[in-house]
Write a protein that holds these residues in place. Structure first.
Motif, PDB file in Angstrom:
ATOM      1  N   ARG A  92       0.839  -1.193   0.000  1.00  9.20           N
ATOM      2  CA  ARG A  92       0.000   0.000   0.000  1.00  9.20           C
ATOM      3  C   ARG A  92       0.873   1.241   0.000  1.00  9.20           C
ATOM      4  NH1 ARG A  92       0.692   2.297   4.806  1.00  9.20           N
ATOM      5  NH2 ARG A  92       0.977   1.032   6.682  1.00  9.20           N
ATOM      6  N   GLU A  93       0.250   2.368  -0.302  1.00 11.10           N
ATOM      7  CA  GLU A  93       0.968   3.628  -0.236  1.00 11.10           C
ATOM      8  C   GLU A  93       1.328   3.920   1.224  1.00 11.10           C
ATOM      9  OE1 GLU A  93      -1.428   6.625  -2.131  1.00 11.10           O
ATOM     10  OE2 GLU A  93      -0.896   5.892  -4.137  1.00 11.10           O
ATOM     11  N   PHE A  94       2.469   4.553   1.398  1.00  5.36           N
ATOM     12  CA  PHE A  94       2.837   5.013   2.733  1.00  5.36           C
ATOM     13  C   PHE A  94       1.917   6.145   3.149  1.00  5.36           C
ATOM     14  CE2 PHE A  94       6.928   2.961   1.924  1.00  5.36           C
ATOM     15  CZ  PHE A  94       7.204   2.440   3.171  1.00  5.36           C
ATOM     16  N   VAL A  95       1.754   6.294   4.441  1.00  8.94           N
ATOM     17  CA  VAL A  95       1.032   7.412   5.040  1.00  8.94           C
ATOM     18  C   VAL A  95       1.938   8.011   6.115  1.00  8.94           C
ATOM     19  CG1 VAL A  95      -1.288   6.508   4.546  1.00  8.94           C
ATOM     20  CG2 VAL A  95      -0.139   5.877   6.678  1.00  8.94           C
ATOM     21  N   LYS A 149       9.814  14.840   4.418  1.00  6.39           N
ATOM     22  CA  LYS A 149      10.230  14.114   3.211  1.00  6.39           C
ATOM     23  C   LYS A 149       9.162  13.086   2.827  1.00  6.39           C
ATOM     24  CE  LYS A 149      15.240  14.063   3.870  1.00  6.39           C
ATOM     25  NZ  LYS A 149      16.368  13.134   4.084  1.00  6.39           N
ATOM     26  N   LEU A 150       8.651  12.364   3.808  1.00  6.86           N
ATOM     27  CA  LEU A 150       7.632  11.346   3.556  1.00  6.86           C
ATOM     28  C   LEU A 150       6.359  11.990   2.999  1.00  6.86           C
ATOM     29  CD1 LEU A 150       6.700   8.395   3.698  1.00  6.86           C
ATOM     30  CD2 LEU A 150       6.105   8.783   6.104  1.00  6.86           C
ATOM     31  N   LYS A 151       5.920  13.077   3.613  1.00  7.85           N
ATOM     32  CA  LYS A 151       4.722  13.773   3.127  1.00  7.85           C
ATOM     33  C   LYS A 151       4.921  14.270   1.692  1.00  7.85           C
ATOM     34  CE  LYS A 151       2.933  15.447   7.560  1.00  7.85           C
ATOM     35  NZ  LYS A 151       2.749  16.666   8.386  1.00  7.85           N
ATOM     36  N   SER A 152       6.098  14.792   1.406  1.00  9.09           N
ATOM     37  CA  SER A 152       6.407  15.273   0.069  1.00  9.09           C
ATOM     38  C   SER A 152       6.397  14.121  -0.938  1.00  9.09           C
ATOM     39  CB  SER A 152       7.771  15.966   0.079  1.00  9.09           C
ATOM     40  OG  SER A 152       8.110  16.411  -1.201  1.00  9.09           O
ATOM     41  N   TYR A 153       6.988  12.985  -0.545  1.00  4.46           N
ATOM     42  CA  TYR A 153       7.012  11.803  -1.407  1.00  4.46           C
ATOM     43  C   TYR A 153       5.584  11.347  -1.714  1.00  4.46           C
ATOM     44  CZ  TYR A 153       8.513   7.312  -3.310  1.00  4.46           C
ATOM     45  OH  TYR A 153       8.736   6.257  -4.142  1.00  4.46           O
ATOM     46  N   TYR A 161       3.571   9.759  -5.547  1.00  2.00           N
ATOM     47  CA  TYR A 161       2.322   9.039  -5.789  1.00  2.00           C
ATOM     48  C   TYR A 161       1.365   9.896  -6.627  1.00  2.00           C
ATOM     49  CZ  TYR A 161       3.673   5.914  -1.884  1.00  2.00           C
ATOM     50  OH  TYR A 161       4.308   5.037  -1.034  1.00  2.00           O
ATOM     51  N   GLY A 162       1.339  11.192  -6.327  1.00  2.00           N
ATOM     52  CA  GLY A 162       0.439  12.095  -7.044  1.00  2.00           C
ATOM     53  C   GLY A 162       0.771  12.221  -8.516  1.00  2.00           C
ATOM     54  N   PHE A 163       2.050  12.250  -8.860  1.00  2.00           N
ATOM     55  CA  PHE A 163       2.454  12.421 -10.250  1.00  2.00           C
ATOM     56  C   PHE A 163       2.470  11.101 -11.010  1.00  2.00           C
ATOM     57  CE2 PHE A 163       5.629  12.848 -13.664  1.00  2.00           C
ATOM     58  CZ  PHE A 163       5.092  13.912 -14.355  1.00  2.00           C
TER      59      PHE A 163
END
Length: 169
Positions: free
Chosen positions: A14-17, A49-53, A58-60
């Motif tokens: 899953r995607e990280f949160v 960094k995690l929030k930016s990633y 994931y967004g792009f």
């Protein structure tokens, strides 16, 4: 809420949160991290960094390195996924993987990587997946061979200690 990407018999990818930060630090403490980029000593910086990633990668792309969790209890046991990297002039899907050192030898990495290679083939229609491994990382070199990757025979000019591998899909 987690964005589940795929499931295998024993794993959820899953995607990280942001709430995974403590689990990531635990994962790195349990594992041999000589050959991967370390987490920041400053947890607030690593959280940013995690929030930016999460937002940008994931967004792009819609994919990236994902959290590998046990189905039985949801515990974070690794990270595994694909990133777009340029090796020379060619953009490639590069595989990255890490499973907790406490769980090595139980087949979790193989299970996760097989699922990701299938995702690359079916969802991304990738012609191949590449892998970079430090020449002294014997565990990873053996794992790549076991998974069917073959050495490309190309040397990176700026990183001569890195071996390149490819998996044709």
């Amino acid at each position: 809420m987690y964005n589940i990407i795929m499931e295998t018999p024993r794993l959820i990818l899953r995607e990280f949160v942001p709430e995974d930060l403590a689990g990531l630090y635990r994962l790195y403490e349990e594992s041999d991290t000589r050959y991967i980029e370390p987490l920041s000593k400053d947890k607030d910086e690593e959280l940013e960094k995690l929030k930016s990633y999460i937002h940008y990668i994931y967004g792009f792309y819609g994919f990236g390195l994902w959290a590998v969790c046990l189905k039985e209890d949801g515990r974070l046991i690794g990270r595994c996924g694909l990133q777009v990297e340029f090796i020379g002039d060619q953009g490639d899907y590069e595989l990255g993987y890490m499973i907790s050192g406490k769980l090595e030898g139980q087949g979790y990495a193989s299970e996760a990587v097989k699922a990701i290679l299938e995702y690359a083939k079916e969802d991304l229609e990738a012609p191949r997946v590449v892998l970079r491994i430090h020449e002294n990382n014997e565990r990873s070199l053996k794992f790549a061979e076991k998974m069917g990757f073959r050495e490309m025979g190309v040397q990176l000019e700026k990183q001569p200690e890195i071996k390149l591998f490819v998996y044709d899909l």
